[in-house]
Design an enzyme around this catalytic site. Structure first.
Site, PDB file in Angstrom:
ATOM      1  N   HIS A 140       4.499  29.837   9.697  1.00  0.00           N
ATOM      2  CA  HIS A 140       4.955  28.516   9.791  1.00  0.00           C
ATOM      3  C   HIS A 140       6.390  28.340  10.148  1.00  0.00           C
ATOM      4  CE1 HIS A 140       1.034  27.535   8.051  1.00  0.00           C
ATOM      5  NE2 HIS A 140       1.067  26.263   8.901  1.00  0.00           N
ATOM      6  N   GLU A 175      -5.982  24.994  19.968  1.00  0.00           N
ATOM      7  CA  GLU A 175      -5.121  25.231  20.894  1.00  0.00           C
ATOM      8  C   GLU A 175      -5.159  25.566  22.130  1.00  0.00           C
ATOM      9  OE1 GLU A 175      -5.661  26.610  17.930  1.00  0.00           O
ATOM     10  OE2 GLU A 175      -4.036  25.284  16.737  1.00  0.00           O
TER      11      GLU A 175
END
Ligand SMILES: Cc1ncc(C[n+]2csc(CCOP(=O)(O)OP(=O)(O)O)c2C)c(N)n1
Length: 662
Positions: free
Chosen positions: A466, A399
């Site tokens: 999540h 990322e």
């Protein structure tokens, strides 16, 4: 000394001047520091051969990303010395006009992209610049400097891996000066040489004498040739020594005197000078004359810089430089038309991305599993077929380097978009987003157009990692824009506006809405202006200010209350940074009661900002305290039943009844 014969005497003499100049400038800076005219200095004395060798070996349009000891890169690239001195002395007229210190700036005209304080953060940016060269088909390479200590940072590994996987024309220039502040190499890494790591990434590596300007030159030249032929990156470890303290105030007590003496004998400036004299390319007198001339020039420049006033500005001017002005300011507010085709939220995002890519071939997508696989939510399904793999790029699981590379691409004229596979993983890119991407425009006035998309939010039973709502971590950061659409129409229009904007835009898409929210979405191109809210439902008795999935909850609750005769207005902010204060204030003026709602935990949530602004600006219009409702201050639980406890939705009807009854 290697390869003297391959360079003309003219080139060698100009290299001598190039290595002398930063040494003499530094000597002047050290005097100014002692006189209290300079606040801080990170010395590169003893390491000049690396910067000078790199600059000499590369073409003028190759990118260089120097660090705090690489004055020689700036002087070598011929940047204006008076501006540089003003910069170093923090005066008006420096490259950052007093906004950042020493070498923390870039000059794209000279193909220099300077550092931020955060070590290793520029390595991924070098990848992006190199990728831009690869995509444009230029022969440029990008050389990124890094200290041996900073090679322990995650960005180093992510960037090295990415450069190798994508065969990017990158040269990693490790300056191993044997100390990272006070930490010696044996407490920093456990391999024999850092160059040994190259094999693990799948690139060549070499150990080079960093105090030998010509050895540096030849090693970089070879790496650049390789990169230009499309063979990818090279890792070069230059062995050298830090002759002075980490910065001047911290001293060298922890360094053995013998080591300093030993390395003083290998001084790169004297070594190069002696070798040229031995070969008859320079005389002692010549060397002395050059030194005196340069010293005089430097003194004159330093005096001129010192006579320059401190930066003078206003709050308006400083704030006005945090963001680039949007390329095409949008004044009209488009609205959906019931005759437009009905689309799901997820398809509207996909449609917007496709439109954006068709409209501008500088839009490049990067993310995990987004190419042939189409992304975990299938938003980029079919994109490789239409746009090709060069523009729809699977990244390794990185990322931070993906965002850093996007910054590099952006500086080189592209409009990158990075997809976070899940919004929660944006934490791994936090530094790149909040320090590198967000602050570049303000610091050295270079706009950074890019989009970062992140699927966020809970309600899907996905657990603590999540399900998070990440907006408040970023709405605190000047230089970013943050949007969060609640409808398919806005999802497409805001995404296209984000591409058009010219600033870094964080685009948060709620996963729960992907396949459950449907609505009219026009074909073709349109934008929803960033910074403008929407009255999702008009009402008179109270206002709910919300965004994302909160809009759905608010509309459901308002419908319920309408049956009991209460009229609730729902404002969908759509944009959080900046947010539509005027729309919210108008509504509060009308209803006199307001509840701010979001899914993220209450404490420190974005609702606090909205509530505070209403309290400050609209106090006299209020008939009740501004209420806030958010998720509970806890991680989002996995079990559906526990998740319902977390969610503010269950507490919304009661909160609204309390507000209306106040
Ligand atoms: C991410 C980060 N952590 C810590 C620091 C503080 N810091 C500044 S320079 C430095 C040492 C760097 O050593 P090295 O990478 O070997 O480069 P050198 O200073 O020796 O050239 C440290 C720890 C920082 N700037 N950034």
């Amino acid at each position: 000394m290697l390869g003297v014969q391959e360079l003309t005497s003219e080139q060698l003499r100009s290299m001598y001047r190039a290595i002398l100049l930063p040494r003499l400038i530094e000597e002047r800076m050290l005097i100014l520091l002692r006189q209290g005219k300079l606040s801080k200095w990170f010395s590169g004395i003893g390491q000049e051969a690396i910067a000078v060798g790199v600059v000499s070996a590369l073409e003028a349009d190759d990118y260089i990303l120097p660090m705090h000891r690489n004055l020689g890169v700036f002087t070598g690239r011929g940047v204006d010395l008076l501006t540089l001195f003003r910069q170093l002395l923090g005066r008006d007229g420096g490259f950052t006009r007093g906004r950042d210190r020493t070498f923390h700036f870039g000059i794209l005209q000279h193909h220099i992209v300077g550092m931020i304080s955060h070590l290793a953060a520029m390595l991924p940016v070098a990848d992006g610049l190199a990728l831009a060269a690869q995509l444009k088909g230029t022969r440029q390479v990008a050389a990124a400097f890094i200290g041996e200590g900073s090679t322990s940072e995650g960005d180093f590994h992510e960037a090295a891996n990415l450069a190798a996987v994508w065969k990017l024309p990158v040269i990693i220039v490790i300056e191993n000066n044997q100390w990272a502040l006070s930490t010696p190499t044996n407490e920093q890494y456990a391999c024999a040489d850092l160059a040994d790591r190259a094999a693990g990434y799948g690139m060549p590596g070499a150990v080079v004498d960093g105090n030998d300007c010509l050895a540096v030159y030849h090693a970089v030249r070879a790496a650049a040739d390789r990169a230009r032929k499309g063979h990818g990156p090279t890792l070069l470890e230059f062995k050298t020594f830090r002759m002075r303290g980490h910065e001047e105030a911290s001293g060298t007590d922890y360094v053995e005197e013998e080591a300093i003496e030993e390395w003083a004998r290998k001084d790169p400036v004297l070594r190069f000078e002696r070798s040229l004299i031995q070969q008859g390319l320079l005389s002692e007198d010549d060397a002395q004359t050059q030194r005196s001339e340069l010293k005089r020039e430097i003194e004159g420049l330093a005096d001129q810089a010192l006579a320059t006033p401190d930066p003078d500005s206003t709050a308006e001017r400083e704030l006005g430089d945090v963001y680039a002005s949007p390329a095409t300011p949008n004044s009209q507010l488009p609205t959906p038309n019931s005759s437009d085709p009905e689309r799901r939220y997820v398809d509207a995002i996909s449609d917007g991305l496709r439109e954006g890519m068709r409209r501008d071939d500088k839009v490049i997508l990067m993310g995990q599993d987004i190419a042939e696989y189409g992304g975990v939510y299938k938003i980029t399904e079919g994109f490789v077929e239409e746009f090709g793999k060069a523009r729809v790029r699977n990244t390794p699981i990185i990322e931070s380097a993906a965002v850093g590379a996007a910054l590099g691409l952006s500086l080189a004229g592209f409009r990158p978009m990075v997809e976070m596979q899940f919004g929660d993983f944006i934490t791994c890119a936090f530094n790149q987003i909040v320090n590198n991407v967000a602050k570049t425009k303000y610091r050295w006035d270079e706009p950074v157009p890019m989009v970062i998309r992140a699927p966020i939010g809970g309600g899907t039973g996905a657990g603590p990692f999540h399900s998070q709502n990440v907006e408040a971590w970023f709405t605190h950061v000047a230089g970013l824009k943050v949007v969060q659409p609640a409808t398919p129409f806005d999802a497409k229009g805001l995404l296209l506006a984000a591409f058009e904007d010219g600033n870094p835009v964080l685009y948060l898409e709620h996963k729960l809405l992907y396949r459950s929210e449907k609505g009219p979405v026009p074909d073709g191109y349109y934008t929803v202006p960033i910074g403008r809210g929407r009255v999702a439902l008009a009402g008179t008795d109270a206002t709910i200010v919300t965004y994302g999935v909160g809009v759905r909850w608010a509309l459901e609750a308002a419908e319920q209350l309408a049956r009991d005769g209460s009229s609730v207005e729902v404002i969908d902010l759509r944009s959080l940074l900046p947010w539509d204060r005027a729309m919210v204030f108008d509504s509060v003026k009308k209803t006199s009661k307001v509840l701010v709602l979001h899914e993220a935990p209450l404490t420190g949530g974005f609702g606090g900002e909205v509530a505070a602004a209403i309290g400050e600006e609209m106090f006299e219009s209020l008939d009740a305290p501004v209420m806030r409702l958010g998720g509970l201050d806890m991680p989002v639980p996995f079990s559906k039943t526990l998740e319902e406890i977390y969610m503010p939705k269950v507490r919304l009807p009661a909160a609204l009844r309390d507000l209306l009854a106040y």
